[in-house]
Motif scaffolding. Structure first.
Motif, PDB file in Angstrom:
ATOM      1  N   THR A  54      31.696  44.599  31.299  1.00 36.88           N
ATOM      2  CA  THR A  54      31.530  43.538  30.318  1.00 36.88           C
ATOM      3  C   THR A  54      31.812  42.179  30.950  1.00 36.88           C
ATOM      4  O   THR A  54      32.611  42.075  31.874  1.00 36.88           O
ATOM      5  N   LYS A  55      31.145  41.139  30.456  1.00 38.48           N
ATOM      6  CA  LYS A  55      31.364  39.779  30.937  1.00 38.48           C
ATOM      7  C   LYS A  55      32.403  39.050  30.101  1.00 38.48           C
ATOM      8  O   LYS A  55      32.831  37.975  30.443  1.00 38.48           O
ATOM      9  N   SER A  56      32.809  39.597  28.993  1.00 36.82           N
ATOM     10  CA  SER A  56      33.697  38.879  28.081  1.00 36.82           C
ATOM     11  C   SER A  56      35.120  38.793  28.609  1.00 36.82           C
ATOM     12  O   SER A  56      35.596  39.669  29.310  1.00 36.82           O
ATOM     13  N   ASN A  57      35.780  37.709  28.257  1.00 36.77           N
ATOM     14  CA  ASN A  57      37.204  37.514  28.527  1.00 36.77           C
ATOM     15  C   ASN A  57      37.593  37.605  30.004  1.00 36.77           C
ATOM     16  O   ASN A  57      38.646  38.102  30.340  1.00 36.77           O
ATOM     17  N   ILE A  58      36.748  37.111  30.890  1.00 35.86           N
ATOM     18  CA  ILE A  58      37.101  37.034  32.300  1.00 35.86           C
ATOM     19  C   ILE A  58      37.930  35.759  32.491  1.00 35.86           C
ATOM     20  O   ILE A  58      37.484  34.668  32.173  1.00 35.86           O
ATOM     21  N   SER A  59      39.137  35.913  32.980  1.00 35.49           N
ATOM     22  CA  SER A  59      40.006  34.777  33.296  1.00 35.49           C
ATOM     23  C   SER A  59      40.341  34.896  34.778  1.00 35.49           C
ATOM     24  O   SER A  59      41.298  35.550  35.160  1.00 35.49           O
ATOM     25  N   SER A  60      39.522  34.292  35.610  1.00 30.51           N
ATOM     26  CA  SER A  60      39.562  34.570  37.040  1.00 30.51           C
ATOM     27  C   SER A  60      40.280  33.500  37.848  1.00 30.51           C
ATOM     28  O   SER A  60      40.377  32.343  37.447  1.00 30.51           O
ATOM     29  N   PHE A  61      40.774  33.951  39.010  1.00 31.41           N
ATOM     30  CA  PHE A  61      41.360  33.065  39.998  1.00 31.41           C
ATOM     31  C   PHE A  61      41.154  33.666  41.374  1.00 31.41           C
ATOM     32  O   PHE A  61      40.839  34.849  41.522  1.00 31.41           O
ATOM     33  N   VAL A  62      41.300  32.834  42.394  1.00 26.26           N
ATOM     34  CA  VAL A  62      41.136  33.257  43.783  1.00 26.26           C
ATOM     35  C   VAL A  62      42.486  33.154  44.484  1.00 26.26           C
ATOM     36  O   VAL A  62      43.192  32.163  44.336  1.00 26.26           O
TER      37      VAL A  62
ATOM     38  N   THR B 205      43.982  29.504  43.472  1.00 30.36           N
ATOM     39  CA  THR B 205      43.325  28.505  42.634  1.00 30.36           C
ATOM     40  C   THR B 205      43.939  28.555  41.246  1.00 30.36           C
ATOM     41  O   THR B 205      44.709  29.458  40.928  1.00 30.36           O
ATOM     42  N   LYS B 206      43.565  27.621  40.412  1.00 33.87           N
ATOM     43  CA  LYS B 206      43.948  27.683  39.004  1.00 33.87           C
ATOM     44  C   LYS B 206      43.156  28.817  38.348  1.00 33.87           C
ATOM     45  O   LYS B 206      42.126  29.254  38.864  1.00 33.87           O
ATOM     46  N   VAL B 207      43.637  29.292  37.223  1.00 37.23           N
ATOM     47  CA  VAL B 207      42.949  30.337  36.466  1.00 37.23           C
ATOM     48  C   VAL B 207      41.931  29.659  35.545  1.00 37.23           C
ATOM     49  O   VAL B 207      42.269  28.719  34.824  1.00 37.23           O
TER      50      VAL B 207
ATOM     51  N   PRO C  53      43.559  35.121  64.264  1.00 35.73           N
ATOM     52  CA  PRO C  53      43.573  34.450  62.962  1.00 35.73           C
ATOM     53  C   PRO C  53      42.479  34.984  62.044  1.00 35.73           C
ATOM     54  O   PRO C  53      41.364  35.251  62.477  1.00 35.73           O
ATOM     55  N   MET C  54      42.847  35.181  60.799  1.00 37.48           N
ATOM     56  CA  MET C  54      41.869  35.625  59.816  1.00 37.48           C
ATOM     57  C   MET C  54      42.285  35.108  58.446  1.00 37.48           C
ATOM     58  O   MET C  54      43.440  34.778  58.212  1.00 37.48           O
ATOM     59  N   ILE C  55      41.312  35.039  57.563  1.00 37.10           N
ATOM     60  CA  ILE C  55      41.577  34.598  56.206  1.00 37.10           C
ATOM     61  C   ILE C  55      41.025  35.652  55.255  1.00 37.10           C
ATOM     62  O   ILE C  55      39.961  36.217  55.494  1.00 37.10           O
ATOM     63  N   ASN C  56      41.792  35.937  54.220  1.00 38.98           N
ATOM     64  CA  ASN C  56      41.434  36.952  53.232  1.00 38.98           C
ATOM     65  C   ASN C  56      41.333  36.242  51.875  1.00 38.98           C
ATOM     66  O   ASN C  56      42.316  35.681  51.396  1.00 38.98           O
ATOM     67  N   ILE C  57      40.153  36.268  51.287  1.00 40.73           N
ATOM     68  CA  ILE C  57      39.899  35.598  50.011  1.00 40.73           C
ATOM     69  C   ILE C  57      39.632  36.679  48.977  1.00 40.73           C
ATOM     70  O   ILE C  57      38.686  37.458  49.118  1.00 40.73           O
ATOM     71  N   GLN C  58      40.490  36.753  47.952  1.00 41.18           N
ATOM     72  CA  GLN C  58      40.365  37.795  46.930  1.00 41.18           C
ATOM     73  C   GLN C  58      40.173  37.168  45.556  1.00 41.18           C
ATOM     74  O   GLN C  58      40.826  36.179  45.228  1.00 41.18           O
ATOM     75  N   LEU C  59      39.303  37.773  44.785  1.00 42.62           N
ATOM     76  CA  LEU C  59      39.007  37.322  43.429  1.00 42.62           C
ATOM     77  C   LEU C  59      39.637  38.285  42.433  1.00 42.62           C
ATOM     78  O   LEU C  59      39.491  39.502  42.573  1.00 42.62           O
ATOM     79  N   TYR C  60      40.353  37.732  41.446  1.00 39.78           N
ATOM     80  CA  TYR C  60      41.053  38.545  40.451  1.00 39.78           C
ATOM     81  C   TYR C  60      40.730  38.075  39.040  1.00 39.78           C
ATOM     82  O   TYR C  60      40.439  36.905  38.817  1.00 39.78           O
ATOM     83  N   ASN C  61      40.831  39.027  38.101  1.00 40.62           N
ATOM     84  CA  ASN C  61      40.834  38.721  36.679  1.00 40.62           C
ATOM     85  C   ASN C  61      42.290  38.759  36.235  1.00 40.62           C
ATOM     86  O   ASN C  61      42.976  39.756  36.412  1.00 40.62           O
ATOM     87  N   LYS C  62      42.769  37.657  35.690  1.00 42.40           N
ATOM     88  CA  LYS C  62      44.166  37.570  35.237  1.00 42.40           C
ATOM     89  C   LYS C  62      44.326  38.347  33.943  1.00 42.40           C
ATOM     90  O   LYS C  62      43.558  38.172  33.006  1.00 42.40           O
ATOM     91  N   SER C  63      45.323  39.222  33.907  1.00 38.46           N
ATOM     92  CA  SER C  63      45.611  39.960  32.676  1.00 38.46           C
ATOM     93  C   SER C  63      47.119  40.029  32.481  1.00 38.46           C
ATOM     94  O   SER C  63      47.888  39.716  33.385  1.00 38.46           O
TER      95      SER C  63
ATOM     96  N   ASP D 239      43.465  42.251  37.734  1.00 37.10           N
ATOM     97  CA  ASP D 239      42.402  43.186  38.088  1.00 37.10           C
ATOM     98  C   ASP D 239      41.603  42.650  39.268  1.00 37.10           C
ATOM     99  O   ASP D 239      41.062  41.542  39.209  1.00 37.10           O
ATOM    100  N   PHE D 240      41.519  43.438  40.324  1.00 37.10           N
ATOM    101  CA  PHE D 240      40.772  43.071  41.521  1.00 37.10           C
ATOM    102  C   PHE D 240      39.280  43.063  41.224  1.00 37.10           C
ATOM    103  O   PHE D 240      38.745  44.015  40.672  1.00 37.10           O
ATOM    104  N   LEU D 241      38.577  41.967  41.592  1.00 35.91           N
ATOM    105  CA  LEU D 241      37.139  41.867  41.369  1.00 35.91           C
ATOM    106  C   LEU D 241      36.331  41.847  42.655  1.00 35.91           C
ATOM    107  O   LEU D 241      35.184  42.272  42.659  1.00 35.91           O
ATOM    108  N   GLY D 242      36.907  41.342  43.746  1.00 34.94           N
ATOM    109  CA  GLY D 242      36.156  41.282  44.991  1.00 34.94           C
ATOM    110  C   GLY D 242      36.943  40.625  46.110  1.00 34.94           C
ATOM    111  O   GLY D 242      37.998  40.044  45.889  1.00 34.94           O
ATOM    112  N   ARG D 243      36.388  40.694  47.339  1.00 37.49           N
ATOM    113  CA  ARG D 243      37.103  40.207  48.516  1.00 37.49           C
ATOM    114  C   ARG D 243      36.112  39.735  49.569  1.00 37.49           C
ATOM    115  O   ARG D 243      35.018  40.274  49.708  1.00 37.49           O
TER     116      ARG D 243
END
Length: 105
Positions: A35-43, A54-56, A80-90, A95-99
């Protein structure tokens, strides 16, 4: 905290711009459809120095952050490496969404 780096240890600065995401989905649980509803995401960004976030962005499947982060790359960091992860705040868990992972050489 403020840290002064020796010019001999300094390789450069990575400027990372987190702009936006689109068409984000989440799974409510194993038995429901995406579902696309109620996604409150941050990186969340890790790998070079202290973790940063980032901000939510509340209730959007197409969030726009437009945030910039600077990371100092030290010559003593062998991989050196950088890890960027996308989350849904609950409330219970993020909830992990991607990396995305990028190694620098």
């Amino acid at each position: 905290k403020f840290k002064i780096l020796s010019i001999l240890n300094f390789l450069g600065v990575l400027i990372l711009d987190i702009l936006k995401a689109s068409n984000l989905f989440k799974n409510e649980n194993e038995s429901t459809a995406k579902t696309k509803s109620n996604i409150s995401s941050f990186v969340k960004i890790t790998g070079l120095g202290a973790p940063r976030s980032t901000k939510v962005i509340e209730n959007s499947s197409n969030p726009t952050w437009n945030e910039s982060f600077n990371f100092v790359i030290d010559k003593h960091d062998l991989n050196p490496m950088i890890n960027i992860q996308l989350y849904n705040k609950s409330d219970q868990n993020n909830d992990f969404l991607g990396r995305f992972v990028k190694k620098f050489s």
